[in-house]
Write a protein that holds these residues in place. Structure first.
Motif, mmCIF file in Angstrom:
data_model
loop_
_atom_site.group_PDB
_atom_site.id
_atom_site.type_symbol
_atom_site.label_atom_id
_atom_site.label_comp_id
_atom_site.label_asym_id
_atom_site.label_seq_id
_atom_site.Cartn_x
_atom_site.Cartn_y
_atom_site.Cartn_z
ATOM 1 N N SER A 86 44.742 28.043 40.466
ATOM 2 C CA SER A 86 43.823 26.938 40.807
ATOM 3 C C SER A 86 44.467 25.705 41.538
ATOM 4 O O SER A 86 45.588 25.418 41.289
ATOM 5 C CB SER A 86 43.161 26.559 39.457
ATOM 6 N N VAL A 107 41.731 32.275 40.624
ATOM 7 C CA VAL A 107 42.530 32.698 39.414
ATOM 8 C C VAL A 107 42.267 34.320 39.607
ATOM 9 O O VAL A 107 41.357 34.891 39.794
ATOM 10 C CB VAL A 107 41.561 32.391 38.321
ATOM 11 N N ASP A 127 47.160 32.414 37.608
ATOM 12 C CA ASP A 127 46.373 30.988 37.867
ATOM 13 C C ASP A 127 46.933 30.282 38.999
ATOM 14 O O ASP A 127 48.105 29.676 38.910
ATOM 15 C CB ASP A 127 46.636 30.178 36.470
ATOM 16 N N THR A 172 42.342 37.769 38.226
ATOM 17 C CA THR A 172 42.193 38.391 36.993
ATOM 18 C C THR A 172 42.520 39.781 37.083
ATOM 19 O O THR A 172 43.786 40.186 37.209
ATOM 20 C CB THR A 172 40.703 38.183 36.489
ATOM 21 N N GLU A 187 32.909 34.341 41.350
ATOM 22 C CA GLU A 187 33.684 35.211 40.456
ATOM 23 C C GLU A 187 33.214 36.557 40.714
ATOM 24 O O GLU A 187 32.036 36.930 40.813
ATOM 25 C CB GLU A 187 33.281 34.869 38.875
#
Lengths: 385, 176
Positions: free
Chosen positions: B125, B142, B123, B144, A223
């Motif tokens: 995934s 994903v 999304d 963001t 992330e």
């Protein structure tokens, strides 16, 4: 200058400005772009085998006691001691005492260590019996080869999950702790060895299609600074970790896992307390062995009748293989030895379900070999704790 | 407004304008159809069914799981149908006209909604799964904040639309 040209320039300026604002922390965080052959360098690996921690012990006990006092715990030398009811830290001393008792027991035929704790309630009855499952602690220090500032390392959140997939069911084996440390990451992975092996066994049943056999899965999540969250996953058939033929998965044994052996577990010899006898046994999680619920079976004896192996399946589908043979003096045989003595002329193990309610289950010779190898390894691992 | 050309009969001028609009409509429809429908249709009906065959020809034991990619291309195609209509009408108006500018803004808004829908609102995934020699590799992402940036950069195109409108307006009013 045309208006459209001005507009294109304005748009480009905005895009570049946004890009710079985003990129500055990234590039500022990289002190050096020297890459060490483009690989992650693993340094300072620490592999250690630990048994249950004091925290685990406290959790297991408090599940029963709810922190109340009056409970006793019996282990090793069968000397009941009071169970702490307070903070988890109080269990540290208890845990150390259990380990020391295990080291010091004089009559252990295996001359090894064992950790089975029996919790007795306020009336002296067995409330819970817990065999401590061994686990391997694998600590790796990942040095990225790209020197980064600590803030850069903290901008990237990594996650790793090791799991197994059997018949489309995913079982987590380990979720290592990843901690940024300076310009690198420390990955500390605790792999419950026995859970790992149970996944292998569960995935080897004949009634599972080949494409749904056990696979090892590794998921790495990255992330980055709330911009995106990417996950990379790799699944490898577990059969690739084993050599040889046999089974539906190329060498994976049909049954295996989870050694629980404690020849000195509380056996009820003290008339003040009731208890159970725990023979050396192997427990497996039989996710794939559908149809075996509610049946139990025993393997016929071999040789002089002193060797025997019993297979039992409980309502949850968990299968236990136990040695029922003894060496004539009442001491249970080593499970490996008992299995070996129970094999037929072909080297197979045949389980005849009680009452004939199911067809005989044959564990082929090569699978038995793998089973025995892994059982021996697991037992040694257990004894080495 | 000087006119260098000889004045034409009103009927012929209207016919010419109508022809230009029809041509623009058709061209706009074709261009939009190729992108919004043609590409995903080809992926779904030609590439996807024959991918394994292509790999075998190269002796590669490589399989791709097309499930989520198939869904992405489906979204691409079905959400693209209204975009083809919008594109056709947008192109049917001459540059510099107010209708063209308004339709272009509507088309831009529609393309942003199309983009968000195709990307499943960020999304993605389990987007793609590749199996090679029994080993499976999956990638999922994903989006963001990155998704917001994509929308922002796309929305900035309104500056260009306004610039075209300003540049072409005088020509349009002169009747060229």
């Amino acid at each position: 200058m045309k208006a459209v040209t001005i507009a294109k320039i304005a748009r480009l300026v905005v895009i570049i400005a946004v890009g710079i604002v985003i990129a500055i922390p990234t590039f500022a965080g990289i002190e050096s772009l020297k890459i060490n052959n483009g690989e992650f360098v693993m340094t300072n690996s620490i592999y250690e085998v630990n048994c249950m921690t004091a925290e685990d012990l406290a959790t297991n006990i408090k599940d029963v006691t709810n922190g109340e006092t009056g409970y006793k715990i019996v282990y090793g030398g069968q000397t009941p001691v009071d169970v702490p009811g307070g903070e988890t830290t109080e269990f540290t001393d208890l845990m150390d005492t259990i380990k020391a008792e295990g080291d010091a027991h004089p009559d252990d035929p295996a001359n090894g260590k064992y950790y089975t704790a029996t919790l007795l309630d306020k009336n002296g009855a067995i409330a819970k019996q817990q065999t401590i499952q061994g686990s391997a602690n694998l600590t790796q220090y990942i040095y990225t080869g790209i020197r980064m500032t600590e803030s850069m390392v903290n901008m990237v959140k990594m996650s790793v999950v090791l799991d197994s997939v059997v018949n489309d069911k995913r079982i987590t084996i380990s979720e290592p702790d990843i901690t940024p440390m300076g310009d690198s990451y420390r990955v500390k992975m605790k792999i419950p060895y026995l859970t790992f092996a149970s996944a292998i066994a569960a995935g080897a049943a004949d009634n599972i299609p080949d494409e749904k056999k056990a696979k090892m899965g590794l998921t790495i999540g990255v992330e980055y600074n709330s911009f995106f969250d990417a996950k990379f996953r790799l699944e490898v058939p577990m059969s690739k970790f084993f050599q040889g033929e046999g089974g539906g998965s190329g060498g994976i044994p049909d049954v295996n896992l989870k050694v629980e052996k404690d020849p000195h577990a509380y056996d009820g010899s003290n008339p003040e307390y009731s208890g159970v006898t725990v023979n050396e046994e192997i427990k497996i999680k039989a996710d794939g062995l559908s149809g075996l619920e509610n049946i139990s079976g025993s393997i016929g004896t071999f040789g002089d009748g002193t060797a025997g192996v019993r297979l039992e399946v409980d309502a949850t589908g968990q299968v236990r293989i136990m040695s029922t043979g003894n060496d004539g003096s009442g001491n249970p045989l080593d499970l490996v030895e008992s299995i070996q003595k129970s094999r037929d002329s072909n080297g197979d193990l045949v389980i005849n379900p009680d009452g004939g309610i199911a067809d005989p289950i044959t564990i082929k010779a090569d699978q038995v070999d793998s089973l025995m190898e892994m059982a021996a390894e697991l037992i040694e691992l257990y004894r080495g704790m | 407004m000087a006119r260098d050309k000889e004045p034409v009969a009103p009927e012929d001028d209207e016919v010419r304008i109508k022809k230009v609009r029809i041509m623009g409509f058709i061209v706009g429809a074709i261009v939009a159809a190729i992108f919004y429908i043609g590409i995903p249709y080809a992926m779904i009906n030609y590439v996807e069914p024959n991918f394994d065959t292509y790999m075998e020809q190269f002796s590669l034991n490589l399989q791709i799981s097309w499930t989520n990619l198939h869904l992405l291309f489906e979204r691409w195609m079905y959400a693209g149908i209204p975009m083809v209509v919008l594109g056709a009408f947008t192109w049917s108006f001459p540059k510099g006209s107010r209708q063209r500018f308004v339709m272009s803004v509507i088309y831009l808004a529609g393309s942003i909604i199309w983009l968000l829908y195709v990307l499943n609102f960020g999304d993605l995934s389990n987007l793609i799964s590749v199996t090679y020699d029994g080993n499976t590799f999956e990638l999922g992402i994903v989006l963001t904040f990155l998704l917001y940036l994509m929308v922002l950069f796309r929305a900035l195109k309104i500056l260009i639309l306004f610039g075209v409108y300003k540049d072409e307006r005088s020509k349009y009013l002169e009747g060229e």
